[in-house]
Design a protein around this motif. Sequence first.
Motif, PDB file in Angstrom:
ATOM      1  N   PRO A  35     -33.744  30.525 -44.377  1.00 34.93           N
ATOM      2  CA  PRO A  35     -34.657  31.269 -45.257  1.00 34.93           C
ATOM      3  C   PRO A  35     -36.103  31.296 -44.757  1.00 34.93           C
ATOM      4  O   PRO A  35     -36.795  32.295 -44.939  1.00 34.93           O
ATOM      5  CB  PRO A  35     -34.563  30.513 -46.589  1.00 34.93           C
ATOM      6  N   LEU A  36     -36.548  30.229 -44.114  1.00 34.33           N
ATOM      7  CA  LEU A  36     -37.915  30.200 -43.604  1.00 34.33           C
ATOM      8  C   LEU A  36     -38.115  31.250 -42.506  1.00 34.33           C
ATOM      9  O   LEU A  36     -39.158  31.903 -42.452  1.00 34.33           O
ATOM     10  CB  LEU A  36     -38.273  28.812 -43.072  1.00 34.33           C
ATOM     11  N   LEU A  37     -37.094  31.459 -41.666  1.00 35.90           N
ATOM     12  CA  LEU A  37     -37.198  32.486 -40.623  1.00 35.90           C
ATOM     13  C   LEU A  37     -37.245  33.889 -41.231  1.00 35.90           C
ATOM     14  O   LEU A  37     -37.971  34.751 -40.751  1.00 35.90           O
ATOM     15  CB  LEU A  37     -36.028  32.371 -39.647  1.00 35.90           C
ATOM     16  N   VAL A  38     -36.461  34.098 -42.278  1.00 36.57           N
ATOM     17  CA  VAL A  38     -36.505  35.393 -42.970  1.00 36.57           C
ATOM     18  C   VAL A  38     -37.888  35.609 -43.564  1.00 36.57           C
ATOM     19  O   VAL A  38     -38.471  36.693 -43.431  1.00 36.57           O
ATOM     20  CB  VAL A  38     -35.414  35.466 -44.067  1.00 36.57           C
ATOM     21  N   PHE A  39     -38.441  34.577 -44.201  1.00 34.01           N
ATOM     22  CA  PHE A  39     -39.779  34.667 -44.778  1.00 34.01           C
ATOM     23  C   PHE A  39     -40.822  34.981 -43.711  1.00 34.01           C
ATOM     24  O   PHE A  39     -41.662  35.866 -43.885  1.00 34.01           O
ATOM     25  CB  PHE A  39     -40.136  33.365 -45.499  1.00 34.01           C
ATOM     26  N   LEU A  40     -40.768  34.253 -42.600  1.00 37.18           N
ATOM     27  CA  LEU A  40     -41.748  34.472 -41.531  1.00 37.18           C
ATOM     28  C   LEU A  40     -41.633  35.873 -40.933  1.00 37.18           C
ATOM     29  O   LEU A  40     -42.642  36.544 -40.716  1.00 37.18           O
ATOM     30  CB  LEU A  40     -41.589  33.407 -40.445  1.00 37.18           C
ATOM     31  N   ALA A  41     -40.411  36.317 -40.663  1.00 44.46           N
ATOM     32  CA  ALA A  41     -40.219  37.651 -40.080  1.00 44.46           C
ATOM     33  C   ALA A  41     -40.699  38.741 -41.040  1.00 44.46           C
ATOM     34  O   ALA A  41     -41.394  39.678 -40.627  1.00 44.46           O
ATOM     35  CB  ALA A  41     -38.748  37.860 -39.725  1.00 44.46           C
ATOM     36  N   ALA A  42     -40.344  38.616 -42.321  1.00 51.58           N
ATOM     37  CA  ALA A  42     -40.768  39.615 -43.308  1.00 51.58           C
ATOM     38  C   ALA A  42     -42.283  39.598 -43.478  1.00 51.58           C
ATOM     39  O   ALA A  42     -42.917  40.657 -43.593  1.00 51.58           O
ATOM     40  CB  ALA A  42     -40.072  39.353 -44.647  1.00 51.58           C
ATOM     41  N   SER A  43     -42.873  38.407 -43.472  1.00 51.97           N
ATOM     42  CA  SER A  43     -44.333  38.297 -43.606  1.00 51.97           C
ATOM     43  C   SER A  43     -45.043  38.924 -42.417  1.00 51.97           C
ATOM     44  O   SER A  43     -46.020  39.658 -42.588  1.00 51.97           O
ATOM     45  CB  SER A  43     -44.743  36.826 -43.740  1.00 51.97           C
ATOM     46  N   LEU A  44     -44.560  38.646 -41.214  1.00 51.64           N
ATOM     47  CA  LEU A  44     -45.176  39.236 -40.018  1.00 51.64           C
ATOM     48  C   LEU A  44     -45.037  40.756 -40.015  1.00 51.64           C
ATOM     49  O   LEU A  44     -45.960  41.465 -39.612  1.00 51.64           O
ATOM     50  CB  LEU A  44     -44.557  38.629 -38.759  1.00 51.64           C
ATOM     51  N   ALA A  45     -43.896  41.251 -40.475  1.00 56.35           N
ATOM     52  CA  ALA A  45     -43.704  42.703 -40.539  1.00 56.35           C
ATOM     53  C   ALA A  45     -44.685  43.333 -41.526  1.00 56.35           C
ATOM     54  O   ALA A  45     -45.278  44.384 -41.243  1.00 56.35           O
ATOM     55  CB  ALA A  45     -42.266  43.031 -40.942  1.00 56.35           C
ATOM     56  N   LEU A  46     -44.882  42.686 -42.673  1.00 57.98           N
ATOM     57  CA  LEU A  46     -45.828  43.208 -43.661  1.00 57.98           C
ATOM     58  C   LEU A  46     -47.259  43.155 -43.132  1.00 57.98           C
ATOM     59  O   LEU A  46     -48.033  44.094 -43.325  1.00 57.98           O
ATOM     60  CB  LEU A  46     -45.726  42.440 -44.977  1.00 57.98           C
ATOM     61  N   ILE A  47     -47.591  42.077 -42.437  1.00 57.97           N
ATOM     62  CA  ILE A  47     -48.923  41.971 -41.841  1.00 57.97           C
ATOM     63  C   ILE A  47     -49.140  43.072 -40.812  1.00 57.97           C
ATOM     64  O   ILE A  47     -50.192  43.723 -40.788  1.00 57.97           O
ATOM     65  CB  ILE A  47     -49.128  40.572 -41.215  1.00 57.97           C
ATOM     66  N   ALA A  48     -48.137  43.321 -39.956  1.00 57.71           N
ATOM     67  CA  ALA A  48     -48.262  44.362 -38.932  1.00 57.71           C
ATOM     68  C   ALA A  48     -48.402  45.746 -39.575  1.00 57.71           C
ATOM     69  O   ALA A  48     -49.245  46.549 -39.169  1.00 57.71           O
ATOM     70  CB  ALA A  48     -47.062  44.324 -37.992  1.00 57.71           C
ATOM     71  N   ALA A  49     -47.584  46.024 -40.584  1.00 57.32           N
ATOM     72  CA  ALA A  49     -47.654  47.323 -41.263  1.00 57.32           C
ATOM     73  C   ALA A  49     -48.992  47.501 -41.969  1.00 57.32           C
ATOM     74  O   ALA A  49     -49.576  48.591 -41.951  1.00 57.32           O
ATOM     75  CB  ALA A  49     -46.503  47.458 -42.260  1.00 57.32           C
ATOM     76  N   THR A  50     -49.484  46.432 -42.583  1.00 58.47           N
ATOM     77  CA  THR A  50     -50.768  46.499 -43.262  1.00 58.47           C
ATOM     78  C   THR A  50     -51.900  46.696 -42.258  1.00 58.47           C
ATOM     79  O   THR A  50     -52.831  47.471 -42.505  1.00 58.47           O
ATOM     80  CB  THR A  50     -50.999  45.226 -44.106  1.00 58.47           C
ATOM     81  N   GLY A  51     -51.820  46.003 -41.125  1.00 56.85           N
ATOM     82  CA  GLY A  51     -52.827  46.187 -40.073  1.00 56.85           C
ATOM     83  C   GLY A  51     -52.864  47.626 -39.585  1.00 56.85           C
ATOM     84  O   GLY A  51     -53.944  48.200 -39.388  1.00 56.85           O
ATOM     85  N   LEU A  52     -51.689  48.221 -39.411  1.00 54.24           N
ATOM     86  CA  LEU A  52     -51.617  49.624 -38.997  1.00 54.24           C
ATOM     87  C   LEU A  52     -52.244  50.530 -40.060  1.00 54.24           C
ATOM     88  O   LEU A  52     -53.019  51.438 -39.744  1.00 54.24           O
ATOM     89  CB  LEU A  52     -50.166  50.024 -38.739  1.00 54.24           C
ATOM     90  N   ALA A  53     -51.925  50.266 -41.334  1.00 50.15           N
ATOM     91  CA  ALA A  53     -52.480  51.084 -42.417  1.00 50.15           C
ATOM     92  C   ALA A  53     -54.002  50.967 -42.484  1.00 50.15           C
ATOM     93  O   ALA A  53     -54.693  51.973 -42.660  1.00 50.15           O
ATOM     94  CB  ALA A  53     -51.860  50.665 -43.754  1.00 50.15           C
ATOM     95  N   VAL A  54     -54.514  49.751 -42.319  1.00 57.22           N
ATOM     96  CA  VAL A  54     -55.970  49.564 -42.353  1.00 57.22           C
ATOM     97  C   VAL A  54     -56.610  50.283 -41.171  1.00 57.22           C
ATOM     98  O   VAL A  54     -57.625  50.968 -41.323  1.00 57.22           O
ATOM     99  CB  VAL A  54     -56.331  48.061 -42.354  1.00 57.22           C
ATOM    100  N   GLY A  55     -56.025  50.143 -39.984  1.00 55.80           N
ATOM    101  CA  GLY A  55     -56.564  50.829 -38.809  1.00 55.80           C
ATOM    102  C   GLY A  55     -56.574  52.339 -38.981  1.00 55.80           C
ATOM    103  O   GLY A  55     -57.570  53.007 -38.668  1.00 55.80           O
ATOM    104  N   LEU A  56     -55.484  52.887 -39.501  1.00 51.32           N
ATOM    105  CA  LEU A  56     -55.430  54.336 -39.739  1.00 51.32           C
ATOM    106  C   LEU A  56     -56.421  54.753 -40.825  1.00 51.32           C
ATOM    107  O   LEU A  56     -57.020  55.823 -40.737  1.00 51.32           O
ATOM    108  CB  LEU A  56     -54.010  54.758 -40.115  1.00 51.32           C
TER     109      LEU A  56
END
Length: 91
Positions: A35-56
């Motif tokens: 479960p910790l790996l799922v949490f980390l992967a999902a969190s990193l994906a959300l961070i990356a998507a949010t970073g892209l949205a902020v940049g755009l």
Amino acid sequence: MKYLLAVFATVFLAELGDKTQFATLLFATEKQQHPLLVFLAASLALIAATGLAVGLGVLAERYLAALPLKLLAGLGFVVIGALTIRAHFTG
């Protein structure tokens, strides 16, 4: 601080129960995944998507400052909502 809380609350409420959260829930049900790996992967994906949205968003504000971006975004959501409602009633 007030702005930070408003952004947090808006994004948090928008993310509750969306398809990404359901996908994460399904990944977490797999016994071979920690479960910790799922949490980390999902969190990193959300961070990356949010970073892209902020940049755009920064680029949009810089190059499209003359356009009423909040109005256009709001109208876009209204159109998507109307199409979703129409699809419900037309099958």
